[in-house]
Design a protein around this motif. Sequence first.
Motif, PDB file in Angstrom:
ATOM      1  N   THR A 113      -5.742  32.159  14.729  1.00  0.00           N
ATOM      2  CA  THR A 113      -7.446  31.044  15.110  1.00  0.00           C
ATOM      3  C   THR A 113      -8.261  32.166  13.608  1.00  0.00           C
ATOM      4  O   THR A 113      -7.660  33.262  13.407  1.00  0.00           O
ATOM      5  CB  THR A 113      -7.967  31.903  16.389  1.00  0.00           C
ATOM      6  OG1 THR A 113      -7.631  32.990  16.581  1.00  0.00           O
ATOM      7  CG2 THR A 113      -6.936  30.979  17.746  1.00  0.00           C
ATOM      8  N   SER A 131      -6.586  27.508  16.598  1.00  0.00           N
ATOM      9  CA  SER A 131      -7.862  27.259  17.013  1.00  0.00           C
ATOM     10  C   SER A 131      -9.049  27.806  15.805  1.00  0.00           C
ATOM     11  O   SER A 131      -8.616  28.103  15.428  1.00  0.00           O
ATOM     12  CB  SER A 131      -8.428  26.974  18.051  1.00  0.00           C
ATOM     13  OG  SER A 131      -8.608  28.270  18.768  1.00  0.00           O
ATOM     14  N   THR A 132     -10.157  26.615  15.639  1.00  0.00           N
ATOM     15  CA  THR A 132     -11.183  26.900  14.264  1.00  0.00           C
ATOM     16  C   THR A 132     -12.513  27.099  14.985  1.00  0.00           C
ATOM     17  O   THR A 132     -13.060  25.772  15.734  1.00  0.00           O
ATOM     18  CB  THR A 132     -10.917  26.266  13.266  1.00  0.00           C
ATOM     19  OG1 THR A 132     -11.200  25.204  13.147  1.00  0.00           O
ATOM     20  CG2 THR A 132      -9.342  26.895  12.505  1.00  0.00           C
TER      21      THR A 132
END
Length: 205
Positions: A113, A131-132
């Motif tokens: 992430t 995820s970002t």
Amino acid sequence: MKSKLLIIGASGHGKVVADIAIKMNKWQSIAFLDDDKSLRSSMGLEVIGTSDDVFTHIDDYDIFVGIGNNDTRKRIHEVLETVGASIPILIHPNAIIGNQVEIGDGTAVMAGTVVNCCTKIGKSCIVNTGSTIDHDNCIGNFVHISPGAHLAGSVKVGQGSWLGIGSVVSNNIAITNGCIVGAGSVVVKDISKPGIYVGIPVRRV
């Protein structure tokens, strides 16, 4: 912080949480609680009781809720807060965390992430694999950002919302409490009513 960690929930999400804790190398021992009484171990770690047994371990263990369901995680986390449990933050060593990022107790940040600067993430959130979350985001308590979801700058996500795998949120967007954004969906306008949203761009269903 205590020398031992106890994770509530020994199935899918709990296993990933345990993997993060092992890689953080901060606890001398790690164990699970799980309500499946037939389960004796998971990830090579001992299951030492059910969730009802947590109160007997408060003094000896840091306690972390390793349950994916937002509502269940919220309920258990709030009970732990009430009884004064020590609740850590788990961040995978391969996550990238920017400057001036605030992360609440009980939140898990998974491998791969990216959380960029000046972002605030609430308590007992899941920031899932790959995820970002870009700059100046505000993520409410008990939110789940699923694997591969991408949030642009200055996004607000309300308490208890769930952004599905591969979803995308454009910059300067506000998503209210209690929303579900479907897998692969794209949010380009504010969402002001709770509900389930899917599509490109999203629509309420």
